[in-house]
Design an enzyme around this catalytic site. Sequence first.
Site, mmCIF file in Angstrom:
data_model
loop_
_atom_site.group_PDB
_atom_site.id
_atom_site.type_symbol
_atom_site.label_atom_id
_atom_site.label_comp_id
_atom_site.label_asym_id
_atom_site.label_seq_id
_atom_site.Cartn_x
_atom_site.Cartn_y
_atom_site.Cartn_z
ATOM 1 N N TRP A 265 0.835 -1.201 0.000
ATOM 2 C CA TRP A 265 0.000 0.000 0.000
ATOM 3 C C TRP A 265 0.869 1.249 0.000
ATOM 4 O O TRP A 265 0.536 2.256 -0.633
ATOM 5 C CB TRP A 265 -0.903 -0.003 1.234
ATOM 6 C CG TRP A 265 -1.766 1.216 1.355
ATOM 7 C CD1 TRP A 265 -3.009 1.403 0.843
ATOM 8 C CD2 TRP A 265 -1.443 2.446 2.036
ATOM 9 N NE1 TRP A 265 -3.492 2.655 1.153
ATOM 10 C CE2 TRP A 265 -2.552 3.321 1.880
ATOM 11 C CE3 TRP A 265 -0.340 2.892 2.757
ATOM 12 C CZ2 TRP A 265 -2.568 4.598 2.430
ATOM 13 C CZ3 TRP A 265 -0.360 4.161 3.301
ATOM 14 C CH2 TRP A 265 -1.463 5.007 3.139
ATOM 15 N N HIS A 266 2.012 1.172 0.700
ATOM 16 C CA HIS A 266 2.875 2.342 0.807
ATOM 17 C C HIS A 266 3.637 2.629 -0.485
ATOM 18 O O HIS A 266 3.990 3.787 -0.732
ATOM 19 C CB HIS A 266 3.879 2.167 1.956
ATOM 20 C CG HIS A 266 3.268 2.418 3.309
ATOM 21 N ND1 HIS A 266 2.623 1.444 4.023
ATOM 22 C CD2 HIS A 266 3.212 3.543 4.062
ATOM 23 C CE1 HIS A 266 2.193 1.953 5.169
ATOM 24 N NE2 HIS A 266 2.533 3.223 5.208
ATOM 25 N N GLY A 267 3.921 1.621 -1.272
ATOM 26 C CA GLY A 267 4.653 1.914 -2.492
ATOM 27 C C GLY A 267 4.961 0.672 -3.299
ATOM 28 O O GLY A 267 4.944 -0.454 -2.786
#
Length: 433
Positions: free
Chosen positions: A297-299
């Site tokens: 989700w973060h990257g």
Amino acid sequence: MWLLLIASYTFYAWWDYRFTTLMAFISVVNWTAGRKINHSKSPDLQKMVVIMAVVLSITPLFFFKYLPWLGSYAEVLFNGVAKTRYNDFLSSIILPVGISFFTFQAMSYTIDLYHKKCNYCPNLIKFAGFVSMFPQLVAGPIIRFKDIDSQLGRIEHLDDEIDFNSGLELFFRGLIKKVFFADQLGILIDPSFAAGVDVSMGLAWASILGYTLQIYFDFSGYSDMAIGMGHCLGFKFPENFRAPYTSANPAEFWRRWHITLSTWLRDYVYILMGGNRKGKICTLQNLMVTMLIGGLWHGASWTFVFWGFWHGFMLCIHRITPNAVLRKIPKWIAILMLNLGVIIGWVFFRLPTMDQGWGFLSAMAGFGSQLSILISWQLYFFIPAGYFVHYLERRDIDVPFPRKKVFAIGLAIFAAFSILELGRDAPFIYFQF
């Protein structure tokens, strides 16, 4: 509602007006799905609708956020001009600011409605306003419809709920965190993380401790500003941070760090997969999958995958450790152990490649440059000051300090300094997510 919606879309369009259509698309998809779920009596049709809504919501997220990363592995299929055009296409894809936040926010409504955990929203304008609310639009906290439904329902009478005292205090606390701590730390430590830089053991530790504080003050600062702005408008947004570095174990850390994301992943990934209801092995598997999704989700990078794996690994170790053993560990040692694990994770969160991450860890272990590189004297101030402020935040959470005149004067002085420093271009770290 119209004023809130226009203000929110104007705010987002100020960055890039083209992507307001994407936010509108995700809003319409999930509102339409909710309408179909509410009007249908067939469980099978309701299930199909929620699946379609999730797929349609995630598809733009996949295209903008993950296609450039995954697509880069397919460049071996092209040669010459075709390969150049293919790479140009991938590099031309722009990641919309806050896409992960407003996508998860919109999907939560559809999933909650399917599970009968929130009310149906018959008003598209109201729903679009919920998805696009400008104070927390680009970096959270992630708000669920059931948390804001009643407030949006009485939006014309929210003047009775406006709390400028707490709102302005939270806003300026967040601004001070961002400008006075996060931005100043970033200036001092960013050179240590540049590609090709070989740092000494001391500089490596000073830099990663600085980043540990930088990302906290940067992100919690934004959350405080968003929540404070909400108070000034009469809205009550959920809290997002509760002094996470004072946690004594990984589970507590995730109850204090990015609370709205961790609870989102818990409710819509971990619990829906079975949570801890299907035995120890499945519980550990569900923990690991949940954290891997949290990392992605973060990257779109193997470093974020590893960061998610690392936190999943820590949660699993904590889960299988007998309570009798955990109780014997002094709390201060448990806090130090937790912070060491979190710091190791931040190494890979900060650096763009796995090789750079392992190289930085090697430097922290004493296998880096043997040259004595001078550590900026400002770090000797900002690191202890940052941890002290963090400790005071925990004390204030447990037993709130009285807000006396000296507190207001101090807040005003640091807020004034922060405002004067606003000219430097230093975007919030979580804008990229």
